[in-house]
Design a protein around this motif. Structure first.
Motif, PDB file in Angstrom:
ATOM      1  N   VAL A  40       1.043  -0.932  -0.566  1.00 50.45           N
ATOM      2  CA  VAL A  40      -0.135   0.070  -0.369  1.00 50.45           C
ATOM      3  C   VAL A  40       1.271   0.947   0.440  1.00 50.45           C
ATOM      4  O   VAL A  40       1.966   1.463   0.564  1.00 50.45           O
ATOM      5  CB  VAL A  40      -1.283  -0.206   1.055  1.00 50.45           C
ATOM      6  N   GLU A  41       0.568   1.585  -1.167  1.00 48.90           N
ATOM      7  CA  GLU A  41       1.749   3.586  -1.395  1.00 48.90           C
ATOM      8  C   GLU A  41       0.620   4.998  -1.161  1.00 48.90           C
ATOM      9  O   GLU A  41      -0.675   4.203  -1.687  1.00 48.90           O
ATOM     10  CB  GLU A  41       2.173   3.757  -2.142  1.00 48.90           C
ATOM     11  N   GLY A  42       0.281   5.604  -0.593  1.00 50.98           N
ATOM     12  CA  GLY A  42       0.071   6.993  -0.478  1.00 50.98           C
ATOM     13  C   GLY A  42      -1.377   7.094   0.669  1.00 50.98           C
ATOM     14  O   GLY A  42      -1.462   5.761   1.969  1.00 50.98           O
ATOM     15  N   ARG A 340      -6.791   4.555 -17.656  1.00 53.47           N
ATOM     16  CA  ARG A 340      -8.906   4.698 -17.715  1.00 53.47           C
ATOM     17  C   ARG A 340      -8.959   6.206 -16.842  1.00 53.47           C
ATOM     18  O   ARG A 340      -8.841   5.724 -15.746  1.00 53.47           O
ATOM     19  CB  ARG A 340      -9.654   3.529 -17.575  1.00 53.47           C
ATOM     20  N   PRO A 341     -10.326   6.383 -17.188  1.00 51.82           N
ATOM     21  CA  PRO A 341     -10.206   7.859 -15.835  1.00 51.82           C
ATOM     22  C   PRO A 341     -11.759   7.389 -15.016  1.00 51.82           C
ATOM     23  O   PRO A 341     -12.458   6.397 -15.541  1.00 51.82           O
ATOM     24  CB  PRO A 341     -11.037   8.972 -17.446  1.00 51.82           C
ATOM     25  N   TYR A 342     -11.799   7.297 -13.985  1.00 55.69           N
ATOM     26  CA  TYR A 342     -12.176   7.337 -12.985  1.00 55.69           C
ATOM     27  C   TYR A 342     -13.675   7.802 -12.861  1.00 55.69           C
ATOM     28  O   TYR A 342     -14.871   7.913 -13.120  1.00 55.69           O
ATOM     29  CB  TYR A 342     -12.021   6.920 -11.556  1.00 55.69           C
ATOM     30  N   ASP A 343     -13.080   9.845 -12.637  1.00 61.47           N
ATOM     31  CA  ASP A 343     -14.364  10.041 -12.770  1.00 61.47           C
ATOM     32  C   ASP A 343     -13.559  11.088 -13.039  1.00 61.47           C
ATOM     33  O   ASP A 343     -12.500  11.637 -14.091  1.00 61.47           O
ATOM     34  CB  ASP A 343     -15.146  10.509 -11.345  1.00 61.47           C
ATOM     35  N   ASP A 344     -14.406  12.953 -12.982  1.00 65.87           N
ATOM     36  CA  ASP A 344     -13.677  14.093 -13.987  1.00 65.87           C
ATOM     37  C   ASP A 344     -12.117  14.454 -13.066  1.00 65.87           C
ATOM     38  O   ASP A 344     -11.875  15.436 -13.636  1.00 65.87           O
ATOM     39  CB  ASP A 344     -15.077  14.794 -13.849  1.00 65.87           C
ATOM     40  N   HIS A 345     -11.988  14.252 -11.516  1.00 64.60           N
ATOM     41  CA  HIS A 345     -10.807  14.075 -11.038  1.00 64.60           C
ATOM     42  C   HIS A 345      -9.933  13.563 -10.652  1.00 64.60           C
ATOM     43  O   HIS A 345      -8.777  13.308 -10.549  1.00 64.60           O
ATOM     44  CB  HIS A 345     -11.377  14.766  -9.751  1.00 64.60           C
ATOM     45  N   THR A 346     -10.036  11.966 -11.045  1.00 63.28           N
ATOM     46  CA  THR A 346      -9.298  10.684 -10.749  1.00 63.28           C
ATOM     47  C   THR A 346      -9.164   9.484 -11.913  1.00 63.28           C
ATOM     48  O   THR A 346     -10.187   9.868 -12.844  1.00 63.28           O
ATOM     49  CB  THR A 346      -9.332   9.795  -9.741  1.00 63.28           C
ATOM     50  N   ALA A 347      -8.199   9.386 -11.882  1.00 66.35           N
ATOM     51  CA  ALA A 347      -8.260   8.361 -13.245  1.00 66.35           C
ATOM     52  C   ALA A 347      -7.420   6.572 -12.318  1.00 66.35           C
ATOM     53  O   ALA A 347      -6.133   7.044 -11.353  1.00 66.35           O
ATOM     54  CB  ALA A 347      -6.801   8.577 -13.871  1.00 66.35           C
ATOM     55  N   GLN A 348      -7.548   5.957 -13.430  1.00 72.35           N
ATOM     56  CA  GLN A 348      -6.866   4.110 -12.095  1.00 72.35           C
ATOM     57  C   GLN A 348      -5.948   3.796 -13.691  1.00 72.35           C
ATOM     58  O   GLN A 348      -5.693   4.157 -14.290  1.00 72.35           O
ATOM     59  CB  GLN A 348      -8.446   3.232 -12.254  1.00 72.35           C
ATOM     60  N   ILE A 349      -4.616   3.606 -12.686  1.00 68.02           N
ATOM     61  CA  ILE A 349      -4.186   3.169 -13.757  1.00 68.02           C
ATOM     62  C   ILE A 349      -3.917   1.968 -13.099  1.00 68.02           C
ATOM     63  O   ILE A 349      -4.106   0.779 -11.770  1.00 68.02           O
ATOM     64  CB  ILE A 349      -2.440   4.213 -13.335  1.00 68.02           C
ATOM     65  N   ALA A 364      -3.042   1.602  -9.287  1.00 68.83           N
ATOM     66  CA  ALA A 364      -2.326   3.427  -9.075  1.00 68.83           C
ATOM     67  C   ALA A 364      -3.874   3.867  -9.035  1.00 68.83           C
ATOM     68  O   ALA A 364      -4.178   4.575 -10.518  1.00 68.83           O
ATOM     69  CB  ALA A 364      -1.241   3.814  -9.346  1.00 68.83           C
ATOM     70  N   ILE A 365      -3.946   5.254  -8.051  1.00 69.29           N
ATOM     71  CA  ILE A 365      -4.989   6.058  -8.350  1.00 69.29           C
ATOM     72  C   ILE A 365      -4.240   7.631  -8.945  1.00 69.29           C
ATOM     73  O   ILE A 365      -3.528   8.231  -7.127  1.00 69.29           O
ATOM     74  CB  ILE A 365      -5.808   6.741  -7.359  1.00 69.29           C
ATOM     75  N   VAL A 366      -4.396   8.352  -8.885  1.00 69.00           N
ATOM     76  CA  VAL A 366      -3.888   9.456  -9.758  1.00 69.00           C
ATOM     77  C   VAL A 366      -4.766  10.111  -9.975  1.00 69.00           C
ATOM     78  O   VAL A 366      -5.582  10.657 -10.263  1.00 69.00           O
ATOM     79  CB  VAL A 366      -3.152   8.685 -11.040  1.00 69.00           C
ATOM     80  N   GLY A 371      -1.404  14.407 -11.721  1.00 65.72           N
ATOM     81  CA  GLY A 371      -0.506  13.594 -12.256  1.00 65.72           C
ATOM     82  C   GLY A 371       0.359  12.617 -11.156  1.00 65.72           C
ATOM     83  O   GLY A 371       1.243  12.211 -10.459  1.00 65.72           O
ATOM     84  N   ASN A 372      -0.619  13.815  -9.520  1.00 61.48           N
ATOM     85  CA  ASN A 372       0.659  12.854  -8.257  1.00 61.48           C
ATOM     86  C   ASN A 372      -0.295  11.403  -7.924  1.00 61.48           C
ATOM     87  O   ASN A 372      -1.800  11.617  -7.748  1.00 61.48           O
ATOM     88  CB  ASN A 372       0.049  13.738  -7.479  1.00 61.48           C
ATOM     89  N   LEU A 373       0.069  10.775  -7.304  1.00 63.18           N
ATOM     90  CA  LEU A 373       0.303   9.566  -6.738  1.00 63.18           C
ATOM     91  C   LEU A 373      -0.666   9.844  -5.799  1.00 63.18           C
ATOM     92  O   LEU A 373      -0.416  10.121  -4.903  1.00 63.18           O
ATOM     93  CB  LEU A 373       1.451   8.625  -6.829  1.00 63.18           C
ATOM     94  N   THR A 374      -1.818   9.186  -5.185  1.00 65.06           N
ATOM     95  CA  THR A 374      -2.712   9.196  -4.278  1.00 65.06           C
ATOM     96  C   THR A 374      -2.796   8.121  -3.369  1.00 65.06           C
ATOM     97  O   THR A 374      -3.583   7.586  -2.187  1.00 65.06           O
ATOM     98  CB  THR A 374      -3.818   9.794  -4.119  1.00 65.06           C
ATOM     99  N   TYR A 375      -3.175   7.234  -4.121  1.00 62.23           N
ATOM    100  CA  TYR A 375      -2.892   6.337  -3.574  1.00 62.23           C
ATOM    101  C   TYR A 375      -2.016   4.542  -5.134  1.00 62.23           C
ATOM    102  O   TYR A 375      -2.777   4.575  -5.903  1.00 62.23           O
ATOM    103  CB  TYR A 375      -4.502   5.013  -3.673  1.00 62.23           C
ATOM    104  N   ARG A 376      -1.899   3.088  -3.996  1.00 60.82           N
ATOM    105  CA  ARG A 376      -1.304   2.549  -4.994  1.00 60.82           C
ATOM    106  C   ARG A 376      -1.891   1.471  -3.801  1.00 60.82           C
ATOM    107  O   ARG A 376      -0.828   1.616  -3.019  1.00 60.82           O
ATOM    108  CB  ARG A 376       0.123   2.916  -5.327  1.00 60.82           C
TER     109      ARG A 376
END
Length: 399
Positions: A40-42, A340-349, A364-366, A371-376
């Protein structure tokens, strides 16, 4: 106008059809897969909504679903057995559209699949299928203000060489009419009777709800600026909001086996189409679009690096207003990366990590703005090396 609707989390469904006892390679027979969170990161609390989901068809009339939520180094399971109906309590496809009395009433009697859309003044539904060699379209609409309900079936316009129709988008026009945007797949010949190719055209059908009839059929592919009729097209709407839609038109001519994607802005207000100044790159493995306000956001992957670009469609020349990149190779990823975009503010890698005796799937949640990583988080299975590979092929992570 339609509003984009979100969902608590998105899953990719894995289906195995069987009779009698349900079982699947890589999943235990009681439906509870053995996975564990290994990194877990972030912000770990974001991982509480991450989920794994699997479905098992055990008879012709029902299924067993298992959902596993992952977060803060623990797993929890929720098993449910239900029939494939919209009124099933744990039907994720149903939940995606929404769970209100008004929506349940609107969906009653319709197929448990097709395109459902929710706009401020109207609910819409469309589903195309082929019966006895002829293509038909089931259409539904509910006016939220007058509570007037429509549901009927139409015969789609017949055309020689039509392979099938696919519904892409529905848009309410007024209280008594809607437009259904469809891809019509056709056989196409370059003059050689033995050389048959498959193309898809973007077709708009204007439908009068009270008359239960198609009032107009428009070939939007033919309306694209600079369109050449003697070309192979694959045309679709890749994103839309209340005001505009983004059209992608992949074109292939006689002399080139590779297709070239062209992008256009389609305005609902004045029914106009104009090109977008986006560069195409065939080297990108993933290339997806998302509309947020007047900006079009583009997510791409090449050699394990995730690229993001945002263009402002309200300015002349559609200038680039934001960009960033994330190198998933820093996490040990070899090649298998998707974004892929998750919503207007978040992308999933989403990625897979293959190491010696350690097969791992990660997400990873960006933050889209920075472009900052908030969770992985990374998930690993148990068992032999072969068992781990099988399980990971059946594992989907997402919100």
């Amino acid at each position: 106008m339609f509003k984009k609707y979100g969902m608590a989390f998105a899953v990719i469904v894995f289906v195995i059809v069987g009779v009698g006892m349900y079982a699947a390679s890589g999943w235990k027979n009681n439906g509870r897969p053995n996975f564990k969170l290994v990194a877990v990161e972030g912000d770990a609390s974001l991982g509480n909504n991450l989920a794994v989901q699997g479905y098992y068809n055990y008879t012709d009339s029902g299924s067993v679903s298992t959902s596993m939520k992952i977060g803060q180094q623990k797993t929890s399971y929720k098993d449910s057995r239900y029939h494939f109906q919209w009124f099933a309590g744990d039907d994720e496809v149903y939940k995606k559209f929404g769970d209100t009395k008004q929506k349940r009433r609107f969906m009653k009697g319709k197929y448990p699949f097709g395109l459902f859309v929710d706009q401020p003044t109207m609910l819409g539904y469309a589903y195309s299928n082929q019966v006895d060699g002829r293509w038909g379209l089931a259409v539904g609409a509910l006016n939220k203000e007058t509570n007037e309900d429509f549901y009927f079936k139409l015969e789609l316009p017949q055309r020689d060489g039509t392979a099938y129709w696919n519904t892409i988008m529905i848009r309410g026009v007024d209280a008594s009419s809607i437009s259904v945007y469809m891809a019509r797949y056709e056989d196409f010949k370059f003059g050689d009777k033995n050389q048959v190719n498959r193309i898809s055209k973007l077709i708009r059908l204007d439908i009068d709800l009270k008359e239960q009839s198609i009032t107009k059929e428009t070939d939007m592919t033919a309306d694209l600026p600079g369109n050449e009729p003697d070309t192979l097209h694959s045309t679709q709407i890749v994103s839309f909001n209340n005001e505009i839609a983004i059209i992608e038109d992949d074109v292939q001519d006689k002399s080139d086996s590779n297709s070239i994607p062209n992008y256009y802005v389609y305005s609902f207000a004045n029914d106009s189409i104009r090109p977008i100044a986006l560069k195409s790159n065939r080297d990108f493995r993933t290339d997806s679009m998302n509309l947020v306000g007047t900006q079009i956001e583009r997510f791409m992957v090449k050699d394990g690096v995730v690229y993001f670009e945002a263009y402002d469609l309200s300015q002349v020349g559609d200038p680039l207003v934001n960009s960033w990149k994330v190198n998933s190779r820093a996490w040990g990823v070899l090649d298998d990366t998707d974004v892929r975009p998750y919503d207007d503010h978040t992308a999933q890698i989403l990625y897979r990590l293959d190491k010696a005796n350690s097969y791992i799937r990660g997400i990873a949640i960006v933050d889209v703005a920075t472009g900052n990583l908030t969770y992985r988080g990374e998930v690993q299975t148990d068992g032999s090396e072969e068992d781990q590979q099988k399980k990971l092929r059946h594992l989907s992570l997402g919100f």
